[in-house]
Scaffold this active site. Structure first.
Site, PDB file in Angstrom:
ATOM      1  N   PRO A 232       0.747  -1.112  -0.112  1.00  0.00           N
ATOM      2  CA  PRO A 232       0.102   0.018   0.054  1.00  0.00           C
ATOM      3  C   PRO A 232       0.819   1.127   0.043  1.00  0.00           C
ATOM      4  O   PRO A 232       1.937   1.221   0.693  1.00  0.00           O
ATOM      5  CB  PRO A 232      -0.835  -0.190   1.332  1.00  0.00           C
ATOM      6  CG  PRO A 232      -0.736  -1.433   1.720  1.00  0.00           C
ATOM      7  CD  PRO A 232       0.508  -2.069   1.188  1.00  0.00           C
ATOM      8  N   GLY A 233       0.417   2.211  -0.758  1.00  0.00           N
ATOM      9  CA  GLY A 233       1.146   3.485  -0.615  1.00  0.00           C
ATOM     10  C   GLY A 233       2.148   3.636  -1.553  1.00  0.00           C
ATOM     11  O   GLY A 233       2.950   4.561  -1.416  1.00  0.00           O
ATOM     12  N   THR A 237      -2.097   3.542  -7.477  1.00  0.00           N
ATOM     13  CA  THR A 237      -3.178   4.337  -8.293  1.00  0.00           C
ATOM     14  C   THR A 237      -2.543   5.588  -9.120  1.00  0.00           C
ATOM     15  O   THR A 237      -2.953   5.795  -9.995  1.00  0.00           O
ATOM     16  CB  THR A 237      -3.748   4.950  -6.909  1.00  0.00           C
ATOM     17  OG1 THR A 237      -4.293   3.479  -6.252  1.00  0.00           O
ATOM     18  CG2 THR A 237      -4.955   5.245  -7.523  1.00  0.00           C
ATOM     19  N   HIS A 451      12.869  -1.042  31.754  1.00  0.00           N
ATOM     20  CA  HIS A 451      12.661  -2.109  30.647  1.00  0.00           C
ATOM     21  C   HIS A 451      13.045  -1.339  29.393  1.00  0.00           C
ATOM     22  O   HIS A 451      13.626  -2.329  28.585  1.00  0.00           O
ATOM     23  CB  HIS A 451      10.858  -1.776  30.581  1.00  0.00           C
ATOM     24  CG  HIS A 451      10.414  -2.583  29.376  1.00  0.00           C
ATOM     25  ND1 HIS A 451       9.854  -3.992  29.435  1.00  0.00           N
ATOM     26  CD2 HIS A 451      10.199  -2.054  28.119  1.00  0.00           C
ATOM     27  CE1 HIS A 451       9.224  -4.471  28.286  1.00  0.00           C
ATOM     28  NE2 HIS A 451       9.578  -3.642  27.538  1.00  0.00           N
ATOM     29  N   GLU A 452      12.867  -0.251  29.081  1.00  0.00           N
ATOM     30  CA  GLU A 452      13.247   0.541  27.857  1.00  0.00           C
ATOM     31  C   GLU A 452      14.893   0.506  27.771  1.00  0.00           C
ATOM     32  O   GLU A 452      15.453   0.161  26.819  1.00  0.00           O
ATOM     33  CB  GLU A 452      12.892   2.052  27.709  1.00  0.00           C
ATOM     34  CG  GLU A 452      11.470   2.163  27.413  1.00  0.00           C
ATOM     35  CD  GLU A 452      10.802   1.452  26.144  1.00  0.00           C
ATOM     36  OE1 GLU A 452      11.642   1.178  25.131  1.00  0.00           O
ATOM     37  OE2 GLU A 452       9.778   0.629  26.262  1.00  0.00           O
ATOM     38  N   HIS A 455      16.050  -2.935  26.492  1.00  0.00           N
ATOM     39  CA  HIS A 455      16.225  -2.813  25.118  1.00  0.00           C
ATOM     40  C   HIS A 455      17.286  -2.198  24.497  1.00  0.00           C
ATOM     41  O   HIS A 455      17.986  -2.584  23.707  1.00  0.00           O
ATOM     42  CB  HIS A 455      14.811  -2.225  24.447  1.00  0.00           C
ATOM     43  CG  HIS A 455      13.914  -2.705  24.713  1.00  0.00           C
ATOM     44  ND1 HIS A 455      13.504  -4.321  24.437  1.00  0.00           N
ATOM     45  CD2 HIS A 455      12.397  -2.413  25.098  1.00  0.00           C
ATOM     46  CE1 HIS A 455      11.958  -4.704  24.561  1.00  0.00           C
ATOM     47  NE2 HIS A 455      11.536  -3.548  24.952  1.00  0.00           N
TER      48      HIS A 455
HETATM   49  P1  ADP Z   1      -1.129   2.769  -3.667  1.00  0.00           P
HETATM   50  O1  ADP Z   1      -2.373   2.905  -4.542  1.00  0.00           O
HETATM   51  O2  ADP Z   1      -0.278   2.105  -4.159  1.00  0.00           O
HETATM   52  O3  ADP Z   1      -1.601   2.406  -2.421  1.00  0.00           O
HETATM   53  P2  ADP Z   1      -1.283   5.590  -4.112  1.00  0.00           P
HETATM   54  O4  ADP Z   1      -0.941   5.673  -5.487  1.00  0.00           O
HETATM   55  O5  ADP Z   1      -2.550   5.716  -3.881  1.00  0.00           O
HETATM   56  O6  ADP Z   1      -0.933   4.299  -3.528  1.00  0.00           O
HETATM   57  O7  ADP Z   1      -0.381   6.589  -3.535  1.00  0.00           O
HETATM   58  C1  ADP Z   1      -0.676   7.317  -2.423  1.00  0.00           C
HETATM   59  C2  ADP Z   1      -0.039   8.799  -2.725  1.00  0.00           C
HETATM   60  O8  ADP Z   1       1.334   8.687  -2.469  1.00  0.00           O
HETATM   61  C3  ADP Z   1       0.062   9.267  -4.183  1.00  0.00           C
HETATM   62  O9  ADP Z   1      -1.012  10.160  -4.213  1.00  0.00           O
HETATM   63  C4  ADP Z   1       1.152  10.097  -4.251  1.00  0.00           C
HETATM   64  O10 ADP Z   1       0.993  11.468  -3.776  1.00  0.00           O
HETATM   65  C5  ADP Z   1       2.099   9.496  -3.075  1.00  0.00           C
HETATM   66  N1  ADP Z   1       3.238   8.446  -3.968  1.00  0.00           N
HETATM   67  C6  ADP Z   1       3.175   7.145  -3.599  1.00  0.00           C
HETATM   68  N2  ADP Z   1       4.203   6.782  -4.275  1.00  0.00           N
HETATM   69  C7  ADP Z   1       4.916   7.963  -4.984  1.00  0.00           C
HETATM   70  C8  ADP Z   1       5.863   8.101  -5.911  1.00  0.00           C
HETATM   71  N3  ADP Z   1       6.472   7.143  -6.447  1.00  0.00           N
HETATM   72  N4  ADP Z   1       6.061   9.273  -6.308  1.00  0.00           N
HETATM   73  C9  ADP Z   1       5.482  10.423  -5.711  1.00  0.00           C
HETATM   74  N5  ADP Z   1       4.341  10.254  -4.745  1.00  0.00           N
HETATM   75  C10 ADP Z   1       4.177   8.986  -4.750  1.00  0.00           C
HETATM   76 ZN    ZN Z   2       9.417  -3.499  25.377  1.00  0.00          ZN
HETATM   77 MG    MG Z   3      -4.277   2.502  -4.347  1.00  0.00          MG
END
Ligand code: ADP
Ligand code: ZN
Ligand code: MG
Length: 631
Positions: A232-233, A237, A451-452, A455
Site C-alpha cells: 500500500p502507498g 493508483t 524496561h526500555e 532494550h
Molecule cells: P497505492 O495505490 O499503491 O496504495 P497511491 O498511488 O494511492 O498508493 O499513493 C498514495 C499517494 O502517495 C500518491 O497520491 C502520491 O502522492 C504518493 N506517492 C506514492 N508513491 C509515489 C511516488 N513513487 N512518487 C510520488 N508520489 C508517490
Molecule cells: Zn518493550
Molecule cells: Mg491505491
C-alpha cells in the site's frame, strides 16, 4: 491517431432494447391507480343521490307519511321517500332530480318503538344482511396483502430487469454516483518519482495508446491487462493515473470493493457497463483498484459473498477475452496481494504483464520527497538526503504525509518556512504516534525506564542489531516508552545473526525487569508476541533451526483473514507440529537466558542509563554513547 468513435471498435456494441409502449417503471403506477379506484368503488355502495337525514327528521317523516320503504342494516337505515316526502326534503327545489332516497343512522341504543312505528304507517320494511357481501369482504381483507405482494414483485422485477438489460436509466448499476468514474487524468509521469524501472515499462504502454498504428503495422499487439503489484502507498493508483494522463485517453476507474453489492449480479453488470462505455470511447484505460477484493482464488475465504465475487470476476474475465486488440482498451489493475489472486486472472491474454512497485530505497525516497516539496517553502537547513536516510521503510504515501505534517507543524509554530525541526517533529508523530497523556506513578515510570533501557543496552552492544538511535520514556500512543533503532541500510534479506540479535533486543525489556525486580510485568506483551512470531517464521519458513532442518512450511504466514491459509490443509504431521512448537520454545528460552546473562554482566550500565533517562526523559544515540562510555 486514434480510431474514430464509430470505428470498428464499436461493431460489438449491442443493440439498444426497444422501449415498450408503457415503460416498465410506470406500470406500477398504473397498477396502483387501478387498485385505488377499486377501493373507492367498493366503499361506494352504488347508491346515488342519497339525502342525509337526522334520525329525528326521519321519524318525523315516517309519522308524516313521507316514507314509502326502508332497508335496515345494523344501525344504518336507507329508504325511499314518497312523492310528498320528495317534495319536502329536496334540498334543491329547482332541480328536477331531487332526492328520492335517504340515509340515516340510528342511535346505537335499541329503539323497539321503531318497528311498531314503521308497521303502523304501513311502510315496506326490508332487512339487509349486516356487513358487506362476502366477496367484497374477501377483497377488503386481502387488499393490503395484494398491494404488498404487488410491491414486492415490482421491486424484484425491476431489479431483475436492471441486471439483465443494464440499459435502464433508473438502474442501480448505472446510477451516477456508483458508476465507474470517467475522468481525464492530469497526473503526469513527473509526479511519479523513484520507480524508474516501472516508468520505463509503462513508457511503451503509453506509446502504444498514443500511436497504436505503429505497433499494429509491425504485427505487434499490446497486452490487454497490466497488473500493478506493490505494498500500500507505493504509488499504484498514482501510476495508473499517470499513464492515462500521459497517453491523454479517458480513464475509467473503479475500486473492486465497490463491485461487491447487496444484489448478486450487480457487480457483474457494473463491469459490463464499464467495458461497454470504455469501448465507445476508443482508446481508453480501465483501472480496477484493489483487484484482490474480487480476484481472490475462487473457493477460498470465509463467509458469504462468494457468488457475487465469482460472478464479478467471471465477468471481468469474459470481457477481457471478448475485446479485440484493435479496440485499444488497456485494463490496469492494482493489488497488494498478488499471491492470493486467482490463477485465471494471470493467464496470458489477461493480466499477463506485471509491474512490481517496491517500498522506495534511499535515493527513491529523496526523489519522492522532491516531488512533494514542490509547493513547500523550505528553510535552508533542510537536507532532503538526510531525511531520506532517516525514513527507512516509508512508502511514497508516508513520505507525502511526512511533508504535509511538517508543513502543518510549521504553520502551528507560525513559521514562514518549513525547517528541519518541523520534519523531525513530523517524523516522530508518524513513527511514534501522538504524545499520550497516560499518567504513570513514579514506580511505574521507573519500571518503564528499566524496561526500555534493557532494550537499549542490547541494541547498543549487540553487533548485528540495528543501531540505537533514541530512547524515550514519554508515552506515545499505546506505548509507555520507546527504544528506537534505525537500520544501517535498506534490507532486502536478513541474516540469521541479525534476526537473533533482534530477538534479544526484544527480550531485553523483559529481562531487565526480571534482573532488577525479580519478576516481570505485563509491559512486555508486545515484545513477546513479536519475538515468538519471528522465531516461528525463522524455524518454519526459513529453515533456521538445526533440529527441524531446511523445511519451508506454511506456518506463520500473514494475512490469515484473507482466506488462503484457512482453506489450506496443514502440510505437516501432528508430530512435526509438536517438534516445531518445542523448538520454538527451546530457542526462545535459550535466547532469553543469553539476554539475561548479558544484562547481568552490564548491570551497572543498565542502572546508570535508567537513572539518566528518568531525568532526561529522552536520550539521543549520542547521549547514550556518552553515558555508557563514561561508565
Ligand atoms: P497505492 O495505490 O499503491 O496504495 P497511491 O498511488 O494511492 O498508493 O499513493 C498514495 C499517494 O502517495 C500518491 O497520491 C502520491 O502522492 C504518493 N506517492 C506514492 N508513491 C509515489 C511516488 N513513487 N512518487 C510520488 N508520489 C508517490
Ligand atoms: Zn518493550
Ligand atoms: Mg491505491
Amino acid at each position: 491517431m486514434a480510431t474514430p468513435p464509430n470505428g470498428p471498435g464499436n461493431s460489438k456494441q449491442p443493440e439498444k432494447n426497444p422501449q415498450p409502449l408503457i415503460p416498465k417503471q410506470y406500470s406500477f403506477l398504473w397498477f396502483s391507480a387501478a387498485i385505488f379506484l377499486m377501493v373507492l368503488w367498493l366503499q361506494d355502495d352504488g347508491q346515488t343521490r342519497l339525502q342525509e337525514l337526522a334520525y329525528s327528521d326521519f321519524k318525523t317523516a315516517v309519522v308524516n307519511g313521507q316514507v314509502s320503504q326502508v332497508t335496515l342494516k345494523e344501525e344504518e337505515i336507507t329508504g325511499q321517500f314518497t312523492d310528498s316526502g320528495n317534495a319536502a326534503f329536496s334540498s334543491d327545489s329547482t332541480s328536477q332530480k331531487s332526492a328520492e332516497s335517504f340515509h340515516t343512522i340510528r342511535p346505537p341504543m335499541e329503539d323497539p318503538s321503531l318497528l311498531n312505528l314503521l308497521e303502523e304507517h304501513q311502510i315496506t320494511i326490508r332487512a339487509a344482511p349486516s356487513g358487506l357481501p362476502w366477496w367484497q369482504e374477501l377483497i377488503r381483507s386481502f387488499l393490503p396483502w395484494l398491494l404488498f405482494l404487488a410491491l414486492m414483485f415490482w421491486f424484484w422485477g425491476a431489479a431483475q430487469q436492471r441486471l439483465t438489460q443494464g440499459g435502464n436509466p433508473l438502474s442501480f448499476s448505472r446510477s451516477k454516483a456508483r458508476r465507474a468514474r470517467k475522468e481525464t487524468s492530469t497526473t503526469t509521469l513527473d509526479d511519479v518519482a523513484g520507480i524508474e524501472s516501472a516508468k520505463r515499462e509503462i513508457a511503451e504502454i503509453i506509446d502504444f495508446l498514443k500511436a497504436p498504428e505503429k505497433y499494429r503495422a509491425l504485427g505487434a499487439s499490446m497486452p490487454k491487462g497490466v497488473l500493478l503489484v506493490g505494498p500500500p502507498g507505493t504509488g499504484k493508483t498514482l501510476l495508473a493515473r499517470a499513464i492515462a494522463g500521459e497517453a491523454e485517453v479517458p480513464f475509467y476507474s473503479i475500486s473492486a470493493s465497490e463491485f461487491i453489492e447487496m444484489f448478486v449480479g450487480v457487480g457483474a453488470a457494473r463491469v459490463r457497463d464499464m467495458f461497454q462505455e470504455a469501448r465507445k470511447d476508443g482508446p481508453a484505460l480501465i483501472f480496477i483498484d484493489e483487484l484482490d477484493a474480487i480476484g481472490r482464488s475462487r473457493g477460498a475465504g470465509l463467509g458469504g459473498g462468494h457468488d457475487e465475487r465469482e460472478q464479478t470476476l467471471n465477468q471481468i474475465l469474459t470481457e477481457m477475452d471478448g475485446f479485440e486488440s484493435h479496440e485499444n482498451i488497456l485494463v490496469l489493475a492494482a493489488t497488494n496481494r498478488p499471491d492470493v489472486l486467482d490463477s485465471a486472472l494471470l493467464r496470458p491474454g489477461r493480466f499477463d504483464r506485471k509491474i512490481t512497485l517496491d517500498r522506495p530505497h534511499k535515493d527513491a525516497r529523496a526523489a519522492i520527497l522532491k516531488v512533494h516539496i514542490r509547493k513547500v517553502p523550505l528553510a535552508p537547513d533542510v537536507d532532503l538526503e538526510q531525511i531520506a536516510a532517516l525514513t527507512i521503510g516509508f512508502s511514497g504515501a508516508d513520505l507525502k504525509n511526512l511533508v504535509n505534517e511538517a508543513a502543518l507543524t510549521a504553520a502551528r509554530e507560525n513559521l514562514h518556512e518549513v525547517t528541519s525541526h518541523c520534519f523531525e517533529v513530523a517524523r516522530d508523530r508518524i513513527i511514534l504516534g501522538e504524545v499520550s497523556d497516560a499518567h504513570l506513578s513514579p514506580e511505574e515510570r521507573t519500571a518503564v525506564a528499566y524496561h526500555e533501557c534493557g532494550h537499549a543496552i542490547m541494541a547498543y552492544y549487540l553487533p548485528n542489531a540495528d543501531p540505537l538511535t533514541r530512547l524515550t520514556i514519554i508515552p506515545h500512543g499505546m506505548a509507555m516508552g520507546m527504544t528506537e533503532q534505525t537500520p544501517r541500510e535498506d534490507h532486502v534479506t536478513y541474516k540469521e545473526s541479525y534476526l537473533r540479535d533482534r530477538i534479544k533486543v526484544m527480550l531485553g525489556g523483559r529481562c531487565a525487569e526480571k534482573l532488577i525486580y525479580g519478576e516481570v510485568s505485563t509491559g512486555a506483551q508486545n515484545d513477546l508476541k513479536e519475538a515468538t512470531a519471528l522465531v516461528r517464521r525463522m524455524i518454519g519458513q526459513w529453515g533456521m533451526s538445526e533440529k527441524i532442518g531446511p523445511l519451508g512450511l506454511n506456518i506463520g504466514e500473514e494475512h490469515v483473514f484473507l482466506g488462503r491459509e484457512m482453506g489450506m490443509p496443514r502440510e505437516f504431521s501432528e508430530k512435526m507440529a509438536e517438534m516445531i512448537d518445542a523448538e520454538i520454545q527451546a530457542q526462545l528460552l535459550s535466547m532469553e537466558k543469553q539476554t539475561l546473562d548479558f544484562l547481568t554482566e552490564h548491570r551497572d550500565q543498565l542502572e546508570t542509563l535508567a537513572k539518566a533517562v528518568l531525568e532526561e526523559e529522552t536520550l539521543s544515540a549520542e547521549d547514550v554513547k556518552g553515558i555508557l562510555l563514561k561508565e
